[in-house]
Design an enzyme around this catalytic site. Sequence first.
Site, PDB file in Angstrom:
ATOM      1  CG  HIS A  31      28.023  33.618  66.418  1.00 45.84           C
ATOM      2  ND1 HIS A  31      28.056  35.421  65.271  1.00 45.84           N
ATOM      3  CD2 HIS A  31      28.894  32.757  66.255  1.00 45.84           C
ATOM      4  CE1 HIS A  31      29.572  35.015  65.487  1.00 45.84           C
ATOM      5  NE2 HIS A  31      30.007  33.564  66.092  1.00 45.84           N
ATOM      6  CB  SER A  84      32.574  33.189  67.598  1.00 43.69           C
ATOM      7  OG  SER A  84      31.804  32.310  67.312  1.00 43.69           O
ATOM      8  CG  ASP A 120      25.700  37.256  65.124  1.00 45.98           C
ATOM      9  OD1 ASP A 120      26.063  36.343  64.658  1.00 45.98           O
ATOM     10  OD2 ASP A 120      26.905  37.531  65.470  1.00 45.98           O
TER      11      ASP A 120
END
Length: 375
Positions: free
Chosen positions: A343, A48, A340
């Site tokens: 991340h 990610s 978040d």
Amino acid sequence: MMEEDKRTHIYFLIFFVSNIIILIPNSSLAKICLPRKHNAALFVFGDSLFDVGNNNYINPNTTQVKANYLPYGETFFKYPSGRFCNGRVIPDFIVEYAGLPLIQPYLFPGNQEYIDGVNFASAGAGALVETYQGFVINLKTQLSYFKRVSKKLKQKLGDAEAKSLVARAVYLIHIGSNDYLALAQNSTLITSYSPQKYVDLVIGNLTIVIQEMHKQGGRKFGLLKLAPLGCVPLVKALVNGSEGSCLEELSSLVRMHNIALSVQLQKLEKQLEGFKYSLNNFYGEVLDAINYPSKYGLKVGDEACCGSGPYRGYYTCGGKSEVKDYYELCENPNEYLFFDSIHPTEKANEFFSQIIWNGNQSLNEPYNLKTLFQE
Ligand SMILES: *[C@@H]1O[C@H](CO)[C@@H](O)[C@H](O)[C@H]1NC(C)=O
Ligand SMILES: *[C@@H]1O[C@H](CO)[C@@H](O)[C@H](O)[C@H]1NC(C)=O
Ligand SMILES: *[C@@H]1O[C@H](CO)[C@@H](O)[C@H](O)[C@H]1NC(C)=O
Ligand SMILES: *[C@@H]1O[C@H](CO)[C@@H](O)[C@H](O)[C@H]1NC(C)=O
Ligand SMILES: *[C@@H]1O[C@H](CO)[C@@H](O)[C@H](O)[C@H]1NC(C)=O
């Protein structure tokens, strides 16, 4: 052959036109007529931290490991692009510094050129096939996609030109974090493997993939050490321990990984012909930014912008996780290290990208990514 003929034809036409229309300014003529010297391409692999939307195109029935809802993307793209960030992620900045256009996720529907590279990264992916299996594109599958791209390039450009493109390209990889997060959540795994044995599995599988990329003709590899996972808001909230404490076992596992990765890359440099690499000390930079956010132009290093619970570490940003939770959103993500619960924000990604691109040798061993692109 067809492609080749068509191209010659087009060039001929342009030269012909340029001879008779004298009103076209010289500078734009030069742009049209001189064959463009192509910058080295970028092929991106990983999780990610690097995913630019591949996960949007897998498993239509699950919203797990997808960032296809607001406030993801709100700052830069103004829509949720699939990036786990309020804006751009590290590969977006790297292509900008390298003089390349934004590169697409591999699974983006439609025909792609691949001349500038492509992005295979998938949120949640690990080096191990078992990691979040069924929800992600694991590293091995990412490699198989790259092999398809390599074949298509040969068909399109011919063997020699494709070989040159693949050899000049940079292969940017960030993988492993999810393997260790999956381990920390899985008591069966914890009892089956010693930390060292598990690190060996992850590094072993990553090594095989790098060797395969080299066999395909890849030569320049950019890698990131893993961040101090025990200190991200997600993990700190789960631990729920004393104020500000990190899950040291997890960070220590990551440090073992980082040391093993560094050793392995030095070995590969000796074993593989023409192999060059850049290894960024991402661990040190993220820990530094958590503890001293102002060094990175940030205000908050230990609490997420978007989420709920302690450190906003519960993974509820956007309210689309399994539990439709209440969540808080900060006013200015540019002040935060974490968007978040795990991340980085776009702002943090930009700082990290600058260090990866042209930081000195104490931050990138043996040299930075810019050097790899310029070779
Ligand atoms: C998704 O759900 C639909 C309807 O429930 C079902 O028909 C389809 O097979 C599912 N697709 C996948 C990939 O699971
Ligand atoms: C734990 O890991 C094992 C081995 O990879 C896997 O089969 C199992 O499904 C995992 N359990 C959970 C709860 O994820
Ligand atoms: C790669 O991982 C698998 C588990 O997914 C493991 O069985 C295998 O031994 C690993 N390979 C290496 C070379 O470590
Ligand atoms: C976390 O700690 C608080 C108080 O210190 C307690 O009320 C809460 O139940 C704990 N949560 C979990 C998930 O253990
Ligand atoms: C490398 O850069 C860092 C951060 O800018 C700086 O603190 C450090 O002194 C530099 N190291 C060398 C060897 O130049």
